[in-house]
Design a protein around this motif. Structure first.
Motif, short mmCIF file in Angstrom:
data_model
loop_
_atom_site.label_atom_id
_atom_site.label_comp_id
_atom_site.label_asym_id
_atom_site.label_seq_id
_atom_site.Cartn_x
_atom_site.Cartn_y
_atom_site.Cartn_z
N CYS A 113 11.12 6.72 -44.48
CA CYS A 113 10.22 5.60 -44.21
C CYS A 113 9.58 5.18 -45.53
N THR A 114 9.71 3.91 -45.89
CA THR A 114 9.16 3.45 -47.16
C THR A 114 7.64 3.32 -47.12
N THR A 115 7.06 3.41 -45.92
CA THR A 115 5.60 3.30 -45.81
C THR A 115 4.92 4.65 -45.96
N CYS A 116 5.37 5.65 -45.13
CA CYS A 116 4.71 6.96 -45.17
C CYS A 116 5.51 8.00 -45.97
N ASP A 117 6.70 7.60 -46.42
CA ASP A 117 7.56 8.45 -47.26
C ASP A 117 8.08 9.69 -46.52
N ASN A 162 7.19 1.49 -38.41
CA ASN A 162 7.90 0.51 -39.22
C ASN A 162 9.41 0.72 -39.14
N ILE A 218 13.11 1.33 -40.48
CA ILE A 218 13.60 2.16 -41.59
C ILE A 218 14.96 1.63 -42.03
N CYS A 232 4.53 5.67 -38.17
CA CYS A 232 3.86 4.40 -38.46
C CYS A 232 4.51 3.22 -37.76
N SER A 244 13.56 3.48 -36.76
CA SER A 244 12.14 3.18 -36.92
C SER A 244 11.37 4.48 -37.12
N CYS A 245 10.23 4.38 -37.77
CA CYS A 245 9.42 5.56 -38.07
C CYS A 245 8.58 5.92 -36.85
#
Length: 298
Positions: free
Chosen positions: A185-189, A204, A206, A202, A198-199
């Motif tokens: 996930c590029t948001t929460c890593d 989002n 993926i 969060c 999808s994560c």
């Protein structure tokens, strides 16, 4: 003096049958049997006797003449099993003689119970009468008692087709190649395996795909003592394994080590089936086996 005892055979027989009157109490009982009912008689103290008697066996007083319909179901209070029936027995197969307290009665009736086998019968078993086809006013108008139906066996078959999601199909395609496909996930890593779109943290979408190694660490495990066709032996271990580089563990079998030696922190590696035998299935991984490395800190 004779050296051998004198022996003579005698036969007592009534060719036309032995006839006797029943009296009003037993006569009523047998008449009701002929009509498919079971009755008892009430005593002065209020007890219901089945089969009915002319006198109360406790006090010796005459019964009241009040007849009470009982049963037809009842409860076995005691029984004895007859493995080899005799010619004069009511059934030609193994059965039980049982004392049966019919619902509404205070005394027990002796009759045959067709339970199938001795293990199917116990004190407290609920039974119901099976009536003879031709009734004539006799105790044999009840052919026998049989246990109430408490369970049935029904064949069950469910045929269905599972359609794998795009993310699961992509993950299994990697498993067929011998690769664990995860995603970041590029948001929460967070790195997830199996691959998903999808994560879960969060929410989002993926798009960043990650290939993970086939080594990892046991985070927790369970020892199983029931057979499983996928397991190497019984007992076997199923464990949550955190692949190197992942942030959540995945469940898999553990082999190549006695169950009692498996521990948290143990380093393991996937044991793959030969490439020619692989399909779109997790069965491409037989199980995880110890690598021999020092345990990891969790």
């Amino acid at each position: 003096m004779p050296s051998e005892p004198l022996v003579a055979d005698h036969v007592l027989e009534f060719p036309g049958g032995y006839t006797r009157t029943t009296g009003p109490v037993i006569g009523r009982f047998l008449t009701e049997l002929r009509d498919g009912r079971i009755v008892g008689v009430r005593t002065a103290e209020g007890r219901v006797l089945v089969p009915p008697l002319e006198y109360d066996p406790d006090s010796g007083d005459p019964v009241t003449g009040e007849y009470v319909e009982v049963g037809p179901a009842g409860t076995v209070t005691a029984w004895t099993w007859v493995e080899t029936p005799l010619e004069q027995h009511p059934l030609d197969r193994p059965f039980a003689w049982a004392l049966i307290r019919l619902d509404g009665a205070d005394t027990a009736l002796l009759h045959a119970v067709d339970a199938g086998n001795a293990k199917a019968l116990e004190a407290g078993t609920r039974v119901r009468p099976v009536w003879s086809t031709a009734r004539r006013g006799h105790i044999t108008d009840i052919a026998y008692f049989a246990p109430e139906v408490t369970k049935i066996v029904s064949p069950v078959k469910a045929a269905y087709r599972i359609t794998a999601s795009r993310s699961l199909t992509h993950f299994l395609e990697g498993i067929r190649r011998g690769v664990f496909t995860g995603c970041r996930c590029t948001t929460c890593d967070k790195v997830y395996v199996p691959y998903r779109l999808s994560c879960p943290e969060c929410g989002n979408a993926i798009t960043d795909e990650v290939e993970l190694p086939d080594t990892g660490t046991i985070t927790t495990f369970a020892i199983n003592n029931l057979p499983d066709p996928r397991a190497p032996e019984v007992p076997f271990v199923s464990a949550y394994i955190l692949l190197d580089g992942a942030d959540i563990p995945m469940i898999a079998l553990v082999g190549g080590v006695p169950a009692h030696e498996v521990r948290q922190g143990m380093r393991v590696r996937a044991e793959w089936v030969p490439e020619a035998e692989r399909t779109l299935s997790m069965s491409n991984i037989r199980w995880f086996t110890p690598t021999g490395e020092p345990d990891a800190e969790l």
